[in-house]
Scaffold this active site. Structure first.
Site, PDB file in Angstrom:
ATOM      1  N   TYR A   1      37.120  15.372   4.078  1.00  0.00           N
ATOM      2  CA  TYR A   1      37.889  16.607   3.958  1.00  0.00           C
ATOM      3  C   TYR A   1      39.073  16.514   4.908  1.00  0.00           C
ATOM      4  CZ  TYR A   1      38.779  21.620   3.414  1.00  0.00           C
ATOM      5  OH  TYR A   1      39.347  22.832   3.131  1.00  0.00           O
TER       6      TYR A   1
ATOM      7  N   ARG B   1      36.674  24.613   3.417  1.00  0.00           N
ATOM      8  CA  ARG B   1      35.839  24.324   2.251  1.00  0.00           C
ATOM      9  C   ARG B   1      34.757  23.270   2.527  1.00  0.00           C
ATOM     10  NH1 ARG B   1      39.835  23.308  -2.698  1.00  0.00           N
ATOM     11  NH2 ARG B   1      37.964  23.772  -3.921  1.00  0.00           N
TER      12      ARG B   1
ATOM     13  N   TRP C   1      46.436  33.262   7.754  1.00  0.00           N
ATOM     14  CA  TRP C   1      46.358  31.890   8.244  1.00  0.00           C
ATOM     15  C   TRP C   1      47.737  31.280   8.509  1.00  0.00           C
ATOM     16  CZ3 TRP C   1      42.337  29.961   4.120  1.00  0.00           C
ATOM     17  CH2 TRP C   1      41.070  30.433   4.459  1.00  0.00           C
TER      18      TRP C   1
END
Length: 220
Positions: free
Chosen positions: A8, A14, A110
């Site tokens: 990732y 996620r 964010w």
């Protein structure tokens, strides 16, 4: 024992629940963090052109929820009966619908969108929260306010919701304050997590909010 490799970006969004399941189960794994600069070369080698990817003995499993469900079933975080497992999946799928509605709001807090913050909070964040979180409040109460959303043991949906609440709280403290049973279920009794600064607000882990937030959803 099979070998496990998670790939990732260098962020939480996620993949964090998968990391936590493996840490909590005391399963060693390779935690590969991909830089944005390296992603265009790696992307064509992934099953669906996106991250995260879990590899089990070199065989890939794509898609966040497929990874979570696989690891949860392997290591005992999917519910203690078929009925509980079905409810864990139902709550998680409801969360996925909510997350899609919330994404414009999350992108703003964010720092990945230049939309007006106050407008997005009022027009996207609050309506989505107030549609979804009353459902969670009822689920928590119906489950006996025992520190879990489903059943009497830790499941991956506990980790999923706690991670989300903690992430939003980092950027917008008090946003979920009207839903104290959900927040308290996430916070619960804190204890140490074995892994490096990848933790969330749940009874099984310490709340250590990382300052690293990634924009992976906009890169897919």
């Amino acid at each position: 024992m099979p070998s496990y490799k998670l790939t990732y970006f260098d962020g939480r969004a996620r993949i964090e629940v998968a990391r936590q399941i493996l840490y909590l189960a005391d399963i060693p794994f390779e935690d590969v963090r991909v830089s944005f600069a390296d992603w265009p070369v790696l992307k064509p080698t992934t099953p669906f052109g996106e991250l995260p990817v879990l590899e089990v003995d070199g065989k890939p499993i794509p898609i966040m929820y497929a990874i979570y469900r696989y690891l949860a079933k392997e290591f005992g975080f999917a519910g203690q009966s078929p009925f509980e497992t079905a409810w864990v999946d139902a709550v998680a799928d409801q969360h996925a619908d909510y997350f899609r509605e919330m994404y414009p709001f999350l992108a703003v807090i964010w720092g990945f969108s230049n939309e007006d913050r106050d407008t997005i909070i009022k027009e996207v964040g609050e309506p989505a929260r107030d549609k979804y979180f009353p459902l969670l409040e009822k689920i928590v109460k119906d489950n006996g306010l025992n520190g879990h959303f489903v059943g009497g043991s830790l499941t991956w949906v506990d980790l999923l919701i706690a991670e989300h609440v903690g992430s939003v709280h980092q950027h917008l403290p008090g946003f979920f304050s009207d839903y104290h049973n959900v927040v308290e279920t996430g916070e619960g009794h804190e204890s140490k997590l074995v892994g490096p600064t990848t933790t969330c607000m749940h009874p099984a882990v310490t709340t250590v909010i990382s300052t690293a937030v990634d924009s992976v959803l906009s890169l897919n």
